[in-house]
Design an enzyme around this catalytic site. Sequence first.
Site, PDB file in Angstrom:
ATOM      1  N   LYS A  16      10.056  -9.837  -2.021  1.00  0.00           N
ATOM      2  CA  LYS A  16      10.718  -8.928  -2.971  1.00  0.00           C
ATOM      3  C   LYS A  16      12.192  -8.746  -2.588  1.00  0.00           C
ATOM      4  CE  LYS A  16       9.241  -4.432  -3.277  1.00  0.00           C
ATOM      5  NZ  LYS A  16      10.334  -3.477  -3.261  1.00  0.00           N
ATOM      6  N   ARG A  43      17.986  -9.992  -3.921  1.00  0.00           N
ATOM      7  CA  ARG A  43      19.310 -10.436  -3.469  1.00  0.00           C
ATOM      8  C   ARG A  43      19.731 -11.725  -4.160  1.00  0.00           C
ATOM      9  NH1 ARG A  43      17.161  -6.937  -0.146  1.00  0.00           N
ATOM     10  NH2 ARG A  43      18.368  -5.815   1.429  1.00  0.00           N
ATOM     11  N   GLY A  69      14.284   1.182  -5.390  1.00  0.00           N
ATOM     12  CA  GLY A  69      15.392   1.673  -4.571  1.00  0.00           C
ATOM     13  C   GLY A  69      16.391   0.569  -4.270  1.00  0.00           C
ATOM     14  N   SER A 108      19.188   1.549   7.337  1.00  0.00           N
ATOM     15  CA  SER A 108      18.645   1.260   6.008  1.00  0.00           C
ATOM     16  C   SER A 108      19.306  -0.012   5.490  1.00  0.00           C
ATOM     17  CB  SER A 108      18.927   2.421   5.050  1.00  0.00           C
ATOM     18  OG  SER A 108      18.877   1.970   3.712  1.00  0.00           O
ATOM     19  N   ASP A 112       8.012  -0.936   5.896  1.00  0.00           N
ATOM     20  CA  ASP A 112       7.120  -1.049   4.746  1.00  0.00           C
ATOM     21  C   ASP A 112       5.664  -1.288   5.137  1.00  0.00           C
ATOM     22  OD1 ASP A 112       9.192  -0.604   3.028  1.00  0.00           O
ATOM     23  OD2 ASP A 112       9.574  -2.719   2.622  1.00  0.00           O
ATOM     24  N   LYS A 160      10.380   7.301   0.485  1.00  0.00           N
ATOM     25  CA  LYS A 160      10.084   6.022  -0.173  1.00  0.00           C
ATOM     26  C   LYS A 160       9.516   6.284  -1.569  1.00  0.00           C
ATOM     27  CE  LYS A 160      11.501   3.376   3.076  1.00  0.00           C
ATOM     28  NZ  LYS A 160      12.622   2.496   2.875  1.00  0.00           N
TER      29      LYS A 160
HETATM   30  C1  S3P Z   1      14.525  -2.915   1.384  1.00  0.00           C
HETATM   31  C2  S3P Z   1      14.807  -2.107   2.440  1.00  0.00           C
HETATM   32  C3  S3P Z   1      13.921  -1.051   2.938  1.00  0.00           C
HETATM   33  C4  S3P Z   1      12.507  -1.222   2.401  1.00  0.00           C
HETATM   34  C5  S3P Z   1      12.484  -1.544   0.946  1.00  0.00           C
HETATM   35  C6  S3P Z   1      13.258  -2.821   0.657  1.00  0.00           C
HETATM   36  C7  S3P Z   1      15.520  -3.923   0.977  1.00  0.00           C
HETATM   37  O1  S3P Z   1      14.411   0.204   2.519  1.00  0.00           O
HETATM   38  O2  S3P Z   1      11.747  -0.051   2.645  1.00  0.00           O
HETATM   39  O3  S3P Z   1      11.141  -1.732   0.518  1.00  0.00           O
HETATM   40  O4  S3P Z   1      15.194  -4.823   0.173  1.00  0.00           O
HETATM   41  O5  S3P Z   1      16.657  -3.831   1.442  1.00  0.00           O
HETATM   42  P1  S3P Z   1      15.530   0.978   3.385  1.00  0.00           P
HETATM   43  O6  S3P Z   1      16.591   0.001   3.587  1.00  0.00           O
HETATM   44  O7  S3P Z   1      16.020   2.134   2.568  1.00  0.00           O
HETATM   45  O8  S3P Z   1      14.820   1.418   4.624  1.00  0.00           O
END
Ligand code: S3P
Length: 426
Positions: A20, A25, A92, A167, A315, A342
């Site tokens: 994912k 990206r 997110g 993060s 995750d 989350k």
């Molecule tokens: C992700 C980063 C993580 C992860 C999310 C996907 C990403 O979140 O929990 O499922 O693709 O950059 P955080 O960067 O906020 O911890």
Amino acid sequence: MKISGKLKKFSSEISVPSDKSITHRLFIFALSSKKESVIRNPLLGADTLSTLTIVEQLGGKVERQEKIIIIKGKGLRDFDEPTDILNCGNSGTTIRLFSGLLASERKGLFILTGDNSLRNRPMGRIIRPLSIMGANIFSRKNFLAPLAIVGNKSGLNGINYEMPISSAQLKSCLILAGLKANSDSIIVEPFPSRDHTELILSYLGINIKKINNSIYVYPSEDLNPFDLTVPGDPSSAAFFVVLAILIPGSKLLVREVCLNPLRIGYIEVLKRMGAKITLEYSSFSPEPIGNIFVEGTEKLTATNIFPEEVPKIIDEIPIISIAMALAEGKSEISGAFDLRKKESDRINAICFNLKNMGIKVTEKEDGFIVEGPNEIRSSNIKTFDDHRIAMAFTIAALLADGESQIDNPSCCSISFPDFYDKLKEL
Ligand code: S3P
């Protein structure tokens, strides 16, 4: 949906959905090139489809073929001003990465929003540094989405920023903003988080450096086009890996998974607990990829997880909690406060469901303590509409005697649309 428990030992080979994080990206990087890029085997789950729709709204030309997405992008700057809001759904990653890319536009109005869960997740972490860079970014009260971004005609300044939390979404947001800024940026993270943005940008020829926990970003031209295949998602593989470990005598091979060390912290944790897992690498660039072999284990022992390890397993904590429930001794997770922010409050969701299954668990502000080993009881699983909670506790239900019920299994479509079909294959 009903789930009947006590799955017998199995021997199987599976592939899991594509990653994912990498799919998001590659869609965004393809938009940031003026030429045509090919993305093979992308994840077409609800979250990445939100990103793809926004790529189109910003002017990317998207062609969908069987298991291939071709995108002719707009370059790094001057996206089309969308005629409607940009709906990030439950994702997110979508809202935070696009905020970085769009806050650094020189003109246009962009409104980013999402579902009820996303509209309650913290956006202050991106709004504060982007505002320091000079972005015109506005939110609802308490830094909640919808977000409104108005292009800044002078452009953004680079930033020297110590991130208050680890993060990858925040880091990637700032990297994307930094690529379009007027001066260099240095972004420092407390502990390393997933580095797909850095690895893939560098593979595409962008000058981006990482020294210890600091990432150096320089103003850049449009991205080069690419033709890349998305590997399997290690976070999706984790559910099957733990299931195989917890049924003695089982054997499982998961094919062609992304083995980026910052994504497979859970394998280290499980090995520490006594699990038999071997990795076989097949390629390394831009991401390490390979197979995971797992054997069922008679006995697991408890382990502790400290703050520096959390970003590498962020995750997978829901599914790790199931392994902890069956392990002998007291396992404790600390420094995982962000798990409350989350798709659901995952600390609460994990503890709620573990308790309902008869597992000894103590909730802490920044994690939880599990005392094992426990007999898992069948129960009514509450997903909190969170895909990873739904999948982790479906695995737990398969290990319990009797029949469990799950309230919203369809939320798995966020990251693993055919999760229940794959389980049936076992
Ligand atoms: C992700 C980063 C993580 C992860 C999310 C996907 C990403 O979140 O929990 O499922 O693709 O950059 P955080 O960067 O906020 O911890």
